[in-house]
Motif scaffolding. Structure first.
Motif, PDB file in Angstrom:
ATOM      1  N   PHE A  16       0.815  -1.219   0.000  1.00  0.00           N
ATOM      2  CA  PHE A  16       0.000   0.000   0.000  1.00  0.00           C
ATOM      3  C   PHE A  16       0.846   1.266   0.000  1.00  0.00           C
ATOM      4  O   PHE A  16       0.600   2.185  -0.794  1.00  0.00           O
ATOM      5  N   LYS A  37      -5.108  -8.938  -9.782  1.00  0.00           N
ATOM      6  CA  LYS A  37      -5.979  -7.980  -9.102  1.00  0.00           C
ATOM      7  C   LYS A  37      -7.308  -7.923  -9.840  1.00  0.00           C
ATOM      8  O   LYS A  37      -7.334  -7.921 -11.062  1.00  0.00           O
ATOM      9  N   SER A  39     -11.419  -6.090  -9.643  1.00  0.00           N
ATOM     10  CA  SER A  39     -12.261  -5.054  -9.073  1.00  0.00           C
ATOM     11  C   SER A  39     -13.571  -5.008  -9.835  1.00  0.00           C
ATOM     12  O   SER A  39     -13.594  -5.248 -11.037  1.00  0.00           O
ATOM     13  N   HIS A  58       0.573  -3.396 -12.371  1.00  0.00           N
ATOM     14  CA  HIS A  58       0.474  -2.592 -11.154  1.00  0.00           C
ATOM     15  C   HIS A  58       1.731  -1.749 -10.960  1.00  0.00           C
ATOM     16  O   HIS A  58       1.654  -0.568 -10.623  1.00  0.00           O
ATOM     17  N   ARG A  94      -8.440  -1.901   5.038  1.00  0.00           N
ATOM     18  CA  ARG A  94      -9.322  -0.738   4.912  1.00  0.00           C
ATOM     19  C   ARG A  94      -8.408   0.488   4.856  1.00  0.00           C
ATOM     20  O   ARG A  94      -7.631   0.726   5.771  1.00  0.00           O
ATOM     21  N   SER A  95      -8.497   1.187   3.759  1.00  0.00           N
ATOM     22  CA  SER A  95      -7.684   2.394   3.606  1.00  0.00           C
ATOM     23  C   SER A  95      -8.537   3.450   2.934  1.00  0.00           C
ATOM     24  O   SER A  95      -9.653   3.186   2.511  1.00  0.00           O
ATOM     25  N   TYR A  98      -9.461   2.773  -0.540  1.00  0.00           N
ATOM     26  CA  TYR A  98      -9.651   1.378  -0.954  1.00  0.00           C
ATOM     27  C   TYR A  98     -10.132   0.476   0.180  1.00  0.00           C
ATOM     28  O   TYR A  98      -9.783   0.665   1.338  1.00  0.00           O
ATOM     29  N   HIS A  99     -10.898  -0.530  -0.214  1.00  0.00           N
ATOM     30  CA  HIS A  99     -11.293  -1.649   0.650  1.00  0.00           C
ATOM     31  C   HIS A  99     -10.831  -2.880  -0.131  1.00  0.00           C
ATOM     32  O   HIS A  99     -11.292  -3.100  -1.247  1.00  0.00           O
ATOM     33  N   GLU A 100      -9.903  -3.638   0.432  1.00  0.00           N
ATOM     34  CA  GLU A 100      -9.240  -4.676  -0.361  1.00  0.00           C
ATOM     35  C   GLU A 100      -9.101  -5.975   0.427  1.00  0.00           C
ATOM     36  O   GLU A 100      -8.715  -5.964   1.590  1.00  0.00           O
ATOM     37  N   TRP A 118     -10.634  -5.712  -4.870  1.00  0.00           N
ATOM     38  CA  TRP A 118     -10.754  -4.400  -4.254  1.00  0.00           C
ATOM     39  C   TRP A 118     -11.920  -3.600  -4.812  1.00  0.00           C
ATOM     40  O   TRP A 118     -12.437  -3.887  -5.893  1.00  0.00           O
ATOM     41  N   CYS A 119     -12.303  -2.603  -4.020  1.00  0.00           N
ATOM     42  CA  CYS A 119     -13.304  -1.643  -4.470  1.00  0.00           C
ATOM     43  C   CYS A 119     -13.032  -0.300  -3.795  1.00  0.00           C
ATOM     44  O   CYS A 119     -12.248  -0.222  -2.843  1.00  0.00           O
ATOM     45  N   THR A 120     -13.672   0.719  -4.310  1.00  0.00           N
ATOM     46  CA  THR A 120     -13.648   2.029  -3.666  1.00  0.00           C
ATOM     47  C   THR A 120     -15.098   2.343  -3.307  1.00  0.00           C
ATOM     48  O   THR A 120     -16.020   1.848  -3.964  1.00  0.00           O
TER      49      THR A 120
END
Length: 121
Positions: A16, A37, A39, A58, A94-95, A98-100, A118-120
């Motif tokens: 991250f 990855k 999404s 990435h 959890r950032s 992002y939620h990954e 992942w998603c936002t």
């Protein structure tokens, strides 16, 4: 906290923080060469489209992380190690933004992120 958990958390932070800082060496240290990855592109639903990316994609897109980070008021990265069994682990991150969900594998070079969903918000 046991040693594996500490190493897994350090790997996730390399992933991250390397992304947000555009630090290729940190991301390379964290990512398995066969990383995949995924999404949701449509946001929700059982039939959401999925985008696929690999480690090289990435690393090549690292400037995007710097752009995302520049728009954040602060940087929070909350890492929850959900499960560790032998040489595999599941982690929730959890950032902002992002939620990954990550799957890691232990290699001869340490723990590596092998899969990310992942998603936002």
């Amino acid at each position: 906290m046991d040693n594996d958990t500490a190493l897994i958390i350090a790997t996730v932070h390399d992933y991250f923080e390397g992304w947000f800082d555009g630090d290729v060496s940190r991301m390379e240290r964290a990512l398995h060469r066969d990383l995949v990855k995924r999404s949701s592109l449509s946001g929700s639903g059982l039939h959401a489209l999925v985008r696929h990316g690999q480690a090289d994609d990435h690393l090549d897109g690292r400037g995007q992380g710097v752009q995302v980070a520049s728009g954040l008021a602060g940087r929070t990265i909350e890492v929850e190690v959900l499960d560790v069994k032998h040489d595999i682990a599941s982690v929730l991150v959890r950032s902002e933004p992002y939620h990954e969900y990550l799957r890691l594998v232990r290699t001869g070079d340490g723990w590596k992120v092998a899969n990310a969903l992942w998603c936002t918000p």
